[in-house]
Design an enzyme around this catalytic site. Structure first.
Site, mmCIF file in Angstrom:
data_model
loop_
_atom_site.group_PDB
_atom_site.id
_atom_site.type_symbol
_atom_site.label_atom_id
_atom_site.label_comp_id
_atom_site.label_asym_id
_atom_site.label_seq_id
_atom_site.Cartn_x
_atom_site.Cartn_y
_atom_site.Cartn_z
ATOM 1 N N GLU A 157 -5.309 -8.360 1.030
ATOM 2 C CA GLU A 157 -5.816 -8.015 2.370
ATOM 3 C C GLU A 157 -7.316 -7.775 2.289
ATOM 4 O OE1 GLU A 157 -4.176 -4.787 4.698
ATOM 5 O OE2 GLU A 157 -2.130 -5.397 4.253
ATOM 6 N N GLU A 194 0.793 -1.234 0.000
ATOM 7 C CA GLU A 194 0.000 0.000 0.000
ATOM 8 C C GLU A 194 0.828 1.288 0.000
ATOM 9 O OE1 GLU A 194 -3.006 0.202 2.969
ATOM 10 O OE2 GLU A 194 -3.987 -1.642 2.308
HETATM 11 C C1 BGC Z 1 -2.429 -2.252 6.016
HETATM 12 C C2 BGC Z 1 -2.316 -3.017 7.301
HETATM 13 C C3 BGC Z 1 -3.395 -2.593 8.276
HETATM 14 C C4 BGC Z 1 -4.745 -2.862 7.645
HETATM 15 C C5 BGC Z 1 -5.935 -2.466 8.524
HETATM 16 C C6 BGC Z 1 -3.825 -1.993 5.569
HETATM 17 O O1 BGC Z 1 -3.921 -0.652 5.258
HETATM 18 O O2 BGC Z 1 -1.662 -2.831 5.013
HETATM 19 O O3 BGC Z 1 -1.037 -2.817 7.799
HETATM 20 O O4 BGC Z 1 -3.267 -3.231 9.496
HETATM 21 O O5 BGC Z 1 -4.871 -2.167 6.446
HETATM 22 O O6 BGC Z 1 -5.973 -1.104 8.739
#
Ligand code: BGC
Length: 428
Positions: free
Chosen positions: A339, A150
């Protein structure tokens, strides 16, 4: 690395920008906490990876702490840091958990941050050195690589807004400079991995978020297009060889002062896959007073939506929309959802965490991934964020995104109902 490992100064590890930020700017972390110990993964990686195996998790995504392997960022390699990741990789392979390595998840060594970090053009060379160490030391066993996690998050939150490391006053210049150097480092890092790792599957990850205009009013729909440039297009388009989307967000022209002759060619890299990370959506309203995008976000609470502990709207359809949007780029060959997950309030009752809302969230989002896949989009896989509850940056440990709970006093792990559900799902 920073969110789970702990062991912040053990075995020769150097100080990272996040060590520095959380130690010297405590007030910037809502709970005044830090990642010194975190989930203590540095000492507990064996049992954690065994737990992944027990839960049928076939792949695990983690990052390399730059200051653990190169304490000063460049120069002297810390063999004990290399040993740690070797042990994590070997244990993962032994347990049948394929390692997916991210080179950079926001923790630059403080020695380099002190020289301007990502705002200093020399960072491209520093980063090349770091990626080369990772590729040469781990590339014989790690085949799946992501250059960045990101880029928008750490350039915007860190260098423009100062709410993440390195902190500091609001600065547009730092944002433009860091953005260009990070874009350049995508190509640089990708080329190094391809050069040194046989049969590498090279990708990089982007945060992505569908943007809507408040009440579909024409001015708000225009605002949504501008915010879309910032949130979704700014990093991927130059990497795909399309240049910066300056035309659709004129304020971005300030980035031009950081572009040197020949850069456009070097920004490009033909990634094998793109990692998308989606949690929510934004609804925006036109507001001329706001610099750059001339728009503000409508608070999801104002719209009466179901909110997560991060204050984000639950919006599963957004997953499908954003996959479609990114898949439409001809240069995107394959997509992984690297993610997705959610923070809700977890309650431990008689040793169990019955997080039914998280299960529903995951099912609803996965349904949208399936819809995209069935619609013919080349989707390679999906990673939940996250395996363990962990250090949620400026929010501290309060929001819990794991499917396995961590009691930070005892470091005890408890598989949540969502973890059991996911494990069954993976079993088929
Ligand atoms: C990030 C993580 C973070 C997750 C939840 C993403 O932006 O890569 O490091 O914990 O979102 O906020």
């Amino acid at each position: 690395a920073y969110q789970i490992e702990g062991g912040w100064n053990e075995d020769g590890k150097g100080e990272s920008n996040w060590d520095h930020f959380t130690h010297y700017h405590k007030n910037k972390i809502k709970t005044h906490e830090n990642g010194d110990v975190a989930c203590d993964f540095y000492h507990r990686y064996e049992s954690d990876i065994e737990l992944m195996h027990k839960m049928h998790i076939p792949a695990s995504r983690f990052s390399i702490g730059w200051s653990r392997v190169l304490p000063q960022g460049i120069g002297q390699i810390n063999q004990k840091g290399i040993d740690f990741y070797n042990k994590v990789i070997d244990k993962s392979l032994k347990e049948g958990v394929t390692p997916w390595v991210t080179c950079y998840h926001w923790d630059i060594p403080q020695a380099l941050e002190a020289k301007g970090g990502w705002t200093n053009r020399d960072v491209i060379k520093w980063f090349e050195e770091f990626v080369e160490v990772c590729a040469l030391k781990f590339g014989d066993r790690v085949k799946n690589w992501m250059v960045f996690n990101e880029p928008m998050s750490f350039t915007l939150a860190g260098y423009m807004l100062g709410i993440h490391a390195p902190g500091g006053a609001i600065s547009f210049d730092k944002f433009y400079a860091s953005t260009h150097h990070v874009v350049m480092s995508h190509g640089a890092g990708g080329r190094i991995i391809r050069e040194h790792v046989k049969n590498a599957n090279v990708g990089t990850t982007f945060s992505c978020i569908p943007i809507d205009g408040w009440k579909d009013k024409p001015a708000n729909l225009e605002a949504a297009k501008r915010v879309d440039v910032m949130a979704n297009r700014l990093f991927i388009e130059p990497v795909l060889g399309m240049g910066y989307p300056l035309h659709d967000l004129p304020a971005l022209k300030h980035i031009e002062k950081y572009i040197h002759a020949g850069d456009e060619e070097k920004m490009k890299f033909d990634f094998d896959f793109i990692g998308l990370q989606n949690y929510t959506r934004w609804v925006v309203k036109n507001l001329g007073l706001v610099p750059m995008v001339h728009a503000i976000n409508i608070k999801p609470s104002k719209m009466g939506h179901d909110l997560t502990e991060m204050g984000w709207e639950v919006y599963p359809e957004g997953m499908y929309r954003i996959i479609k949007q990114f898949a439409a780029y001809p240069g995107v060959k394959k997509i992984y959802l690297t993610e997705n997950g959610v923070a809700f309030k977890d309650e431990l009752v008689n040793g169990e965490i019955n997080d039914v809302k998280r299960i529903q969230y995951l099912k609803d989002y996965l349904q949208q991934v399936l819809k995209a896949k069935r619609g013919g989009i080349n989707i390679g896989g999906y990673f939940i964020w996250s395996f363990l509850d962990n250090f949620e940056w400026a929010e501290g440990y309060r929001p819990k995104l794991g499917i396995v709970a961590v009691d930070y006093k005892t470091q005890q792990r408890t598989i949540k109902a969502s973890g059991k559900w996911f494990s069954d799902f993976l079993k088929g």
